[in-house]
Scaffold this active site. Structure first.
Site, PDB file in Angstrom:
ATOM      1  N   GLU A   1      -4.385  30.540  -2.266  1.00 48.39           N
ATOM      2  CA  GLU A   1      -5.168  30.279  -0.662  1.00 48.39           C
ATOM      3  C   GLU A   1      -6.209  29.089  -0.826  1.00 48.39           C
ATOM      4  O   GLU A   1      -6.817  28.965  -1.825  1.00 48.39           O
ATOM      5  CB  GLU A   1      -5.970  31.392  -0.183  1.00 48.39           C
ATOM      6  CG  GLU A   1      -6.488  31.189   1.396  1.00 48.39           C
ATOM      7  CD  GLU A   1      -7.278  32.421   1.711  1.00 48.39           C
ATOM      8  OE1 GLU A   1      -7.849  33.132   0.954  1.00 48.39           O
ATOM      9  OE2 GLU A   1      -7.335  32.753   2.937  1.00 48.39           O
TER      10      GLU A   1
ATOM     11  N   LYS B   1      -2.152  32.584   8.876  1.00 49.03           N
ATOM     12  CA  LYS B   1      -2.821  33.954   8.577  1.00 49.03           C
ATOM     13  C   LYS B   1      -2.860  34.531  10.027  1.00 49.03           C
ATOM     14  O   LYS B   1      -3.589  34.290  10.922  1.00 49.03           O
ATOM     15  CB  LYS B   1      -3.983  33.511   7.867  1.00 49.03           C
ATOM     16  CG  LYS B   1      -4.988  34.575   7.258  1.00 49.03           C
ATOM     17  CD  LYS B   1      -6.119  34.183   6.705  1.00 49.03           C
ATOM     18  CE  LYS B   1      -6.822  35.174   5.815  1.00 49.03           C
ATOM     19  NZ  LYS B   1      -7.840  34.603   5.190  1.00 49.03           N
TER      20      LYS B   1
ATOM     21  N   CYS C   1      -4.167  36.470   2.052  1.00 47.31           N
ATOM     22  CA  CYS C   1      -5.406  37.250   1.701  1.00 47.31           C
ATOM     23  C   CYS C   1      -5.594  38.399   2.399  1.00 47.31           C
ATOM     24  O   CYS C   1      -5.294  39.353   2.291  1.00 47.31           O
ATOM     25  CB  CYS C   1      -6.512  36.146   1.476  1.00 47.31           C
ATOM     26  SG  CYS C   1      -7.993  36.778   0.641  1.00 47.31           S
TER      27      CYS C   1
HETATM   28  N1  LIG Z   1      -9.773  34.877   2.310  1.00 44.59           N
HETATM   29  C1  LIG Z   1      -9.652  36.146   2.756  1.00 44.59           C
HETATM   30  O1  LIG Z   1      -9.035  36.381   3.435  1.00 44.59           O
HETATM   31  C2  LIG Z   1     -10.728  37.230   1.824  1.00 44.59           C
HETATM   32  C3  LIG Z   1     -10.426  38.584   1.997  1.00 44.59           C
HETATM   33  C4  LIG Z   1     -11.193  39.377   1.272  1.00 44.59           C
HETATM   34  O2  LIG Z   1     -12.070  39.022   0.550  1.00 44.59           O
HETATM   35  C5  LIG Z   1     -11.257  40.796   1.554  1.00 44.59           C
HETATM   36  O3  LIG Z   1     -11.956  41.677   1.052  1.00 44.59           O
HETATM   37  O4  LIG Z   1     -10.070  41.205   2.299  1.00 44.59           O
END
Ligand SMILES: NC(=O)CCC(=O)C(=O)O
Length: 269
Positions: free
Chosen positions: A33, A103, A144
């Site tokens: 990412e 996303k 993520c």
């Molecule tokens: N970049 C993100 O979306 C981080 C996601 C994350 O750390 C989580 O705990 O969920």
């Protein structure tokens, strides 16, 4: 890979890793990412580019074509009109754009004294679930925080995916608690392969990524894992294992949706 403030250096490092992976026999290469920019709401606008004609897209396209591999291009901050997205682009081995995932679940959390982050201050959420096919294999994409949402992974599984790829950058609070747990949960629940791809940890960065890229098999076992440093994880994905697990533990045909449907209409939580 390590990600710093210099976009050109970040992109050059990614291109170098794509070629190195190809030399190691890779047919598909996935990046982390936000691989071309520091991860932070104050940086997204400055580093944002259009897709597919921005400089990062063009570099990924050329790397995929010249190396002859499919590139799941981590994510980059995308500008589309007046909106910004956290976007993954996928390029086939001829350099064609075969998928673009924005996303869907924005990373808005608040753990007092630990981490507060609000992507929705600057980013818009995507509204599509994205799958693509490469060499006859159906692959699903999440970014993520998307990893936390079982429903999204379940739809990709129902669409026939046997591999889910999540470029992600968990942090030093949620990373040790949930990164592996969530990856293994998705793999085990849906009986498919899961790849989690993180930037390396930079303790001087404002957002410190957890690292620990890993590949998880359909049994829910971590078959290979990097530590927090830059590295290249190269592994074979045996797709026969998907059918093997699904036939030996046939939960997919044993679901009692008659009961779940009744309960879920009574309790939305
Ligand atoms: N970049 C993100 O979306 C981080 C996601 C994350 O750390 C989580 O705990 O969920």
């Amino acid at each position: 890979m390590a990600v710093g403030m210099d976009k050109k250096k970040n992109v050059a490092a990614a291109v170098q890793q794509i070629h190195k992976a190809k030399e190691n026999g890779a047919q598909l290469v996935a990046l982390p990412e936000c691989f071309n920019a520091p991860y932070g709401t104050k940086y997204f606008k400055e580093y944002a580019e259009t897709v597919p004609d921005g400089e990062t897209s063009l570099a990924l396209q050329e790397a995929a074509r010249s190396a002859g591999v499919c590139v799941v291009g981590g994510t980059l901050p995308e500008r589309a009109g007046c909106y910004l997205y956290n976007t993954c682009t996928v390029w086939d081995n001829c350099g064609n754009l075969v998928a673009q995932h924005r996303k869907v679940h924005l990373f808005d959390i608040d753990i007092p004294g630990k981490i507060t982050f609000k992507e929705s201050d600057v980013l818009s959420a995507g509204d599509h679930i994205t799958t693509f096919e490469y060499l006859g294999v159906k692959i699903g994409l999440g970014i993520c925080y998307d990893l936390r949402f079982f429903e999204m992974a379940q739809i990709m599984s129902k669409e026939g995916c046997s591999v889910l790829i999540y470029p992600g950058a968990f942090n030093m609070t949620t990373g040790p608690k949930h990164w592996e747990l969530l990856g293994r949960a998705r793999a085990n629940d849906l009986q498919l392969w899961v790849a989690l791809v993180s930037p390396a940890r930079d303790t001087k960065a404002e957002y410190v990524a957890w690292g620990h890229s890993m590949l998880i098999d359909p049994w829910g076992k971590v078959v290979q894992e990097l530590d927090e440093k830059p590295g290249l994880l190269c592994a074979d994905i045996d797709l026969r294992m998907v059918e093997e697990v699904r036939s030996q533990i046939p939960v997919r045909s044993q679901r009692r949706t008659d009961i779940y449907d009744t309960i879920s209409t009574h309790d939305e939580n």
